[in-house]
Structure formats: structure tokens, C-alpha cells
Design a protein around this motif. Structure first.
Motif: not given
Ligand code: MG
Ligand code: AMP
Length: 316
Positions: A46, A48, A133, A135, A168, A218
């Protein structure tokens, strides 16, 4: 790769792989919560930041209990009312949950998702799944298996159809005897207050990072996005761009000069608007639209959730 074979997905998870998973909120990128290298791969896939913790998906309240030191009374009341469902509870973790999952926080985010395939999968695994998630960091959340495939073509994704909620989960924390709303989500505040009475709203806490990972920017499409109560007024200032307008309920003037008009819910149903918002943004982004102007939703119920996602999508 998209598959409807739950056995393949289960085997991949047992091998320590990362897979795409349908939930009622958005699609998740899932791995065994107890396999640290698989969890690391989620962050890498991700892109992230590792300061942004992951939500743990469990099959039952007893599986949730096994991960925490304490399950406050009001948390249990809410879990019994809304699980399986789009409500995430932040609870004090015990030593079975790694610091990697919680980004060094002492509390862990947990929920039981209500998608039938994913529940079936969780019931055939002897470990919970972390599933943020599916993405890349900051991008639009996926609400179909095809969205996940377009982001991560080499990952197996279980096809469970389009997501029912489309946004979400609602995130709740607990402070002494208080329930605290930390992120607007698929269950509106009003429904939660119907069960536990008034709750505190910390979604706009001025403290930077009150909820880790809730970045100002986001859920963003590639193109510019504006959210407003007056789409036509905003349009009047735009020149020479391929523009789309996303209306809540009705198109105000049919004859306006925009490339696409989309309506989120012809009947003015906030849940329907929430269900469609991310897929409409995906579609417009893929069409190469240069600017999306979205009509802001009424500020109650799920309108607050959709407006929150739109404000972040619009953030620079
Ligand atoms: Mg998310
Ligand atoms: P998502 O990427 O949609 O799964 O959202 C995950 C979000 O849940 C994170 O960005 C955090 O805001 C929140 N979250 C997850 N775990 C925790 C935790 N342990 N403490 C506080 N917030 C959490």
C-alpha cells in the motif's frame, strides 16, 4: 487476479500471502495478523507509512476478546448490536497483537465484517486478518474487485460484488465511561447514540494525529476535486477543462456545459449516496476528467461521512 474461489484465497493466506478481500464497507488488503512478514508486506504494497495502524478483522466476539486486555461494557453492548457490521472498536491490546499492527499504539482496532464470503473465510481460519483498505496510500478506496485489480494486478482478490456500504467503518474509542467517535463511517452517529446515549465527537480534534493515520489528504482521485453546496457557481469560474459534476439528488440544470453529470441518489437517500461515491470517483478518474465538482451532502447521518471523505479527497 480476481477469483471467486474461497479455497485459493485461504491457501494463499496460510502461505503468508497478502490477498484482496470484499467487505461490506470497502475492499481490504488482508493478511494473517500473527505473520509479521505478511503484515509488513501490506504496508509495502500500500506504500502506507508504518505509523498508520491496521484494523483487525475477526470472526466472533470471543476471537476479539482473545486479542485485548479489557472489553469495556459499552463496547460489548455496541459489538452485540452492530457486529457483524461496519463498526471498529479501539480496545487495549494484549501481547498477542504485535506493535507492527498497531503502529506502536497500546490499543488495537477490531471489527467483525458482515460480508458473507469474508465471514465464511474468517470462520475457516484459526487466525484473524489485518485488512486495511485495498488502495495505495492516499488514493480512492476500492468498492469492487476490479478496482483492487487495477491497483494491484498481481494480487489474488476474492470477488464479492460491489460493496454494500461503500464507505469505511465508523471508528469508536472508549475513555472511562465515555464512547468517543474517532472517524465518521458507515454507521451514523444517530444509530450509535440510540444504543449508548450521547457520545463524544473527536473527529475534528485539533490535536494533530488524534486518530493515527487520518491524514488531511486521503481518498484522492488523480484529478482536481472540489466539494461545494453550489456546483454551478464553482463551475462558472472554470475555463477550458474537462469537468464532471457529481450531484447528490438531482441535476440542477440539464443544459450546462460539462462533460459528465452524475447523480449519487435520485431518491435523496444518504446510504445510497455513500454506496456510490467512491465508485463514481473511480469511474470519472479513469475517464480522464480534469476536474470533479461534487455537491456537498446534507450534514446529518451518512451525509457527514461522505462529506468527510470528500473534504479529504479535495485536500491539497
Ligand atoms: Mg484506507
Ligand atoms: P483503513 O485503512 O480504512 O483500514 O483505516 C485504518 C484506520 O483505522 C487508521 O488509519 C486509523 O485511523 C484507525 N486505526 C487503526 N488501528 C488503530 C489503533 N490501534 N488506534 C487508533 N486508530 C486506529
Amino acid at each position: 487476479m480476481i477469483t471467486s474461489d474461497i479455497k485459493i484465497i485461504r491457501e494463499r493466506l496460510l502461505e503468508g500471502d497478502v490477498i484482496g478481500l470484499p467487505t461490506e464497507t470497502v475492499y481490504g488488503l488482508a493478511a494473517n495478523v500473527f505473520n509479521s512478514s505478511a503484515v509488513k508486506r501490506i504496508f509495502e504494497t500500500k506504500q502506507r507509512p508504518t505509523t498508520n495502524p491496521l484494523i483487525v478483522h475477526v470472526a466472533s466476539i470471543s476471537q476479539a476478546r482473545a486479542l485485548v486486555k479489557k472489553f469495556p461494557e459499552k463496547a460489548l453492548l455496541l459489538a452485540k448490536e452492530f457486529w457483524p457490521g461496519p463498526m471498529t472498536l479501539i480496545l487495549p491490546k494484549n501481547q498477542t497483537v504485535s506493535d507492527l499492527v498497531t503502529a506502536n499504539h497500546t490499543r488495537v482496532a477490531i471489527r467483525i465484517p458482515s460480508h458473507p464470503l469474508t465471514l465464511q473465510l474468517l470462520n475457516h481460519l484459526d487466525f484473524p486478518l489485518v485488512a486495511p483498505s485495498a488502495n495505495p496510500f492516499n488514493r480512492i478506496s476500492p468498492t469492487t474487485a476490479e478496482h483492487v485489480e487495477s491497483y494491484f494486478p498481481s494480487i489474488y482478490t476474492l470477488d464479492g460484488g460491489p460493496c454494500q456500504s461503500g464507505v469505511e467503518s465508523t471508528i469508536l474509542g472508549f475513555e472511562e465511561d465515555e464512547v468517543v467517535l474517532l472517524r465518521h463511517g458507515a454507521i451514523p452517529i444517530e444509530a450509535i447514540e440510540g444504543v449508548v446515549g450521547r457520545i463524544l465527537n473527536r473527529t475534528h480534534s485539533s490535536q494533530e494525529g488524534a486518530l493515527p493515520g487520518q491524514h488531511k489528504k486521503h481518498y484522492s482521485p488523480n484529478c482536481e476535486l472540489i466539494v461545494t453546496y453550489e456546483p454551478l457557481f464553482m463551475l462558472s469560474a472554470v475555463k477550458n477543462k474537462r469537468v464532471a459534476i457529481v450531484w447528490f439528488q438531482t441535476i440542477q440544470i440539464e443544459s450546462i456545459d460539462v462533460e459528465v453529470n452524475k447523480v449519487l441518489s435520485p431518491t435523496g437517500d444518504l446510504a445510497e449516496a455513500a454506496q456510490h461515491i467512491f465508485s463514481v470517483l473511480h469511474e470519472l478518474d479513469q475517464m480522464g476528467i480534469e476536474m470533479i465538482i461534487v455537491e456537498r451532502l446534507p450534514a446529518h447521518g451518512l451525509g457527514l461521512t461522505v462529506n468527510d471523505r470528500l473534504d479529504r479527497a479535495a485536500a491539497k
